[in-house]
Design a protein around this motif. Structure first.
Motif, short mmCIF file in Angstrom:
data_model
loop_
_atom_site.label_atom_id
_atom_site.label_comp_id
_atom_site.label_asym_id
_atom_site.label_seq_id
_atom_site.Cartn_x
_atom_site.Cartn_y
_atom_site.Cartn_z
N ALA A 65 -5.04 -3.37 -1.58
CA ALA A 65 -5.28 -4.04 -0.30
C ALA A 65 -4.07 -4.89 0.07
O ALA A 65 -3.65 -4.94 1.23
N THR A 66 -3.48 -5.54 -0.91
CA THR A 66 -2.30 -6.39 -0.66
C THR A 66 -1.13 -5.55 -0.14
O THR A 66 -0.45 -5.95 0.81
N GLU A 67 -0.92 -4.41 -0.74
CA GLU A 67 0.18 -3.55 -0.28
C GLU A 67 -0.07 -3.05 1.15
O GLU A 67 0.85 -2.95 1.96
N MET A 68 -1.33 -2.72 1.45
CA MET A 68 -1.66 -2.27 2.82
C MET A 68 -1.40 -3.39 3.82
O MET A 68 -0.79 -3.20 4.87
N ARG A 69 -1.86 -4.60 3.49
CA ARG A 69 -1.68 -5.73 4.41
C ARG A 69 -0.21 -6.03 4.59
O ARG A 69 0.23 -6.38 5.68
N SER A 70 0.55 -5.90 3.51
CA SER A 70 1.98 -6.18 3.59
C SER A 70 2.65 -5.25 4.63
O SER A 70 3.43 -5.71 5.47
N GLY A 71 2.29 -3.99 4.59
CA GLY A 71 2.83 -3.07 5.59
C GLY A 71 2.38 -3.44 7.00
O GLY A 71 3.15 -3.35 7.96
N TYR A 72 1.13 -3.90 7.08
CA TYR A 72 0.59 -4.25 8.40
C TYR A 72 1.33 -5.44 9.01
O TYR A 72 1.43 -5.54 10.24
#
Lengths: 355, 355
Positions: B164-171
């Motif tokens: 989830a952290t990696e997804m949010r980082s891209g967002y």
């Protein structure tokens, strides 16, 4: 994007003008231990930009054109306040201009740089054309980039510190350019001894000669086609250089090119109708000025093996060459079989008085 | 020269088509230890070009985006028969695409390469735009070059392995592009939770979003002007990242950008008339999804110091920012004084519920 090439013997003043126009946040000068003592003081005397610059010094010689020296240059740039608005002046022979240009091309993804070649070979060959790099993993120029200097300052003012061998080595590359250009330029060069050319006359010769390379590179910067003309003499020349290195008795690059020219003119006679008389005349001139690189038929297979592994070669059963139909008439993408190369090497030994 | 960008979830087939068209003498695939197990097998299964390729594996993580790994990649390329006609496929996150692209740009003065970003952050940020490089001498991306991939394959098929952290980082980076582009794209992103977006919908969002960056880079490849728009949120974001690093508790890049966006929207309200209401709405969304990076007034001087040493900063008494007049209206080359920045950080702490 091509470099601006300035031909002048007022080098310090020219550097000052360039720096003043570019207005970098900081100036660095790269030298090796030789140009640090032979060329740098002259520049520091005549140029406030150079005397105020941070000097980075590397060890001289092709064996130091390596990742360790490159990494040292990067670190010095960073540790001494280099920013992406800085400028690097490369003052030296081919090792300094090739490696300094690559360091500048990659420091903070690229800062501006000026090449000031101090040897005849670097002036003719290494400073124009955007080939930058280092040796790596036992191979010459294995790592590098195509990147033009902002400005190249071509001068003959540093040549009085060069040996006769270094002067002749540069002349080997000059002969190559003349062979590509045409009979007039070639006759001009063959008329005189490189050691006797005066400083201003040499600058004129350089202007014409480097102009040949500039024009070719302008039309084909990344060597897709026409630029291969500049490989004349080099397929064989590199093989001679590699063999000499393996024998632990290296030969200067321009000498190897001169010998390579002889072999490839012989191939041109065999394959593309280059006049035999002209080949013999040029071979005679090269023998007189460079003597010969000694090979016997026992070396042929090894030489061909070096040619096959040249990074420019495509096929495995033939070798690519740049040949000539005549002086000034290039035949790109020629090939020769191993047997044809061996026959040419036989004739080379004959015209170069070997055995 | 811009990369060809392909948006697809048929990645293996696309690689095969590209390789077959490019007809390289040899294919290499660069992965890190994570993508070696998570992404490579999928590609090997679907693509003969990948299954026949030589695989080069590096250690994962930004701390391994260094000269040692780069040198290892160069050596593997050379030792396994790489020629100037070879092709490198970079399959991984930003570390792999940045470093692999730089390795390819410099091996034998440049071979062709394809970027296949496997993380959302790399897909949005690192794979398009030609910024390649490694960390060096303690600084991020200190050494590198501007060089476009032949092709970038943007896909959402690898994201199911991301946290989830990696997804949010891209967002975080996607929000930045939307702020530059306009209200419609921004509303589109703020309408949903990044963790709930389906694979095909995500590919559509990426297509629009990466298109913003592509268009800007096309107009200004080497960051002389317009490209500075992409620095939105980054002057402050990098300072937050550096501070977090110094505290030995690093934050993901996209999170730092999201927090940086809040500070720079506040500066935009103060300096360029950005609507206060819109700023508060965006800050609320970011707080909800990213929480906040905790700073107190004791950190202000340190943060400003980081901003002053950013490689993009020019002056020493003010800081350069990219600000917005409104969503979709960029104000390049804005500056703020130290006092203005401190005032903005006060408001940041307020809107982000700190203290």
């Amino acid at each position: 994007m091509m470099s601006n090439v300035v031909f002048t013997n007022c080098v310090a003043e020219t550097i000052d003008r360039i720096v003043s126009e570019a207005n970098p946040s900081k100036v660095f000068v790269l030298v090796d231990e030789n140009t640090m003592s032979a060329a740098l003081p002259l520049m520091q005397e005549g140029s406030p930009a150079v005397s105020g610059a941070t000097v980075i010094t590397v060890k001289p010689g092709d064996e130091n054109k390596n990742l360790e020296s490159l990494s040292y240059i990067w670190k010095q740039l960073g540790d001494n306040g280099g920013t992406r608005h800085s400028m690097l002046i490369n003052l030296g022979g081919g090792v300094v201009t090739d490696m300094g240009a690559f360091a500048a091309s990659t420091f903070k993804r690229g800062i501006r740089f000026v090449n000031v070649p101090t040897s005849l070979l670097a002036a003719v060959d290494a400073s124009v054309g955007g080939k930058t790099g280092i040796n790596f993993n036992g191979l010459k120029n294995e790592i590098g980039a195509f990147k033009d200097a902002d400005t190249v300052i071509v001068s003959s003012m540093f040549f009085n510190t060069l040996s006769a061998t270094e002067m002749r080595s540069g002349y080997g590359e000059m002969l190559k350019h003349a062979l590509i250009k045409g009979p007039e330029m070639l006759a001009d060069l063959m008329r005189q001894d490189v050691l006797e050319v005066g400083r201003e006359r040499m600058l004129d010769l350089l202007k014409e000669n480097v102009g040949v390379k500039e024009e070719i590179v302008r039309q084909d910067p990344t060597e897709k086609g026409l630029r291969k003309a500049l490989n004349l003499g080099h397929t064989t020349g590199h093989a001679f250089e590699s063999l000499a290195l393996r024998r632990e008795s290296p030969i200067p690059h321009g000498y190897a090119v001169a010998y390579g020219l002889v072999v490839e003119l012989i191939l041109s006679v065999m394959k593309t109708g280059f006049p035999s008389e002209t080949m013999r005349k040029i071979a005679g001139y090269i023998y007189e000025n460079f003597r010969a690189f000694a090979v016997t038929c026992n070396d042929y297979d090894e030489l061909i093996d070096f040619m096959r592994h040249d990074k420019k070669n495509v096929d495995v059963s033939t070798i690519n060459f740049t040949l000539l139909k005549g002086v000034g008439e290039v035949a790109l993408d020629s090939t020769a079989t191993f047997d044809e190369i061996k026959a040419a090497l036989d004739i080379y030994r004959d015209v170069m008085h070997l055995d």
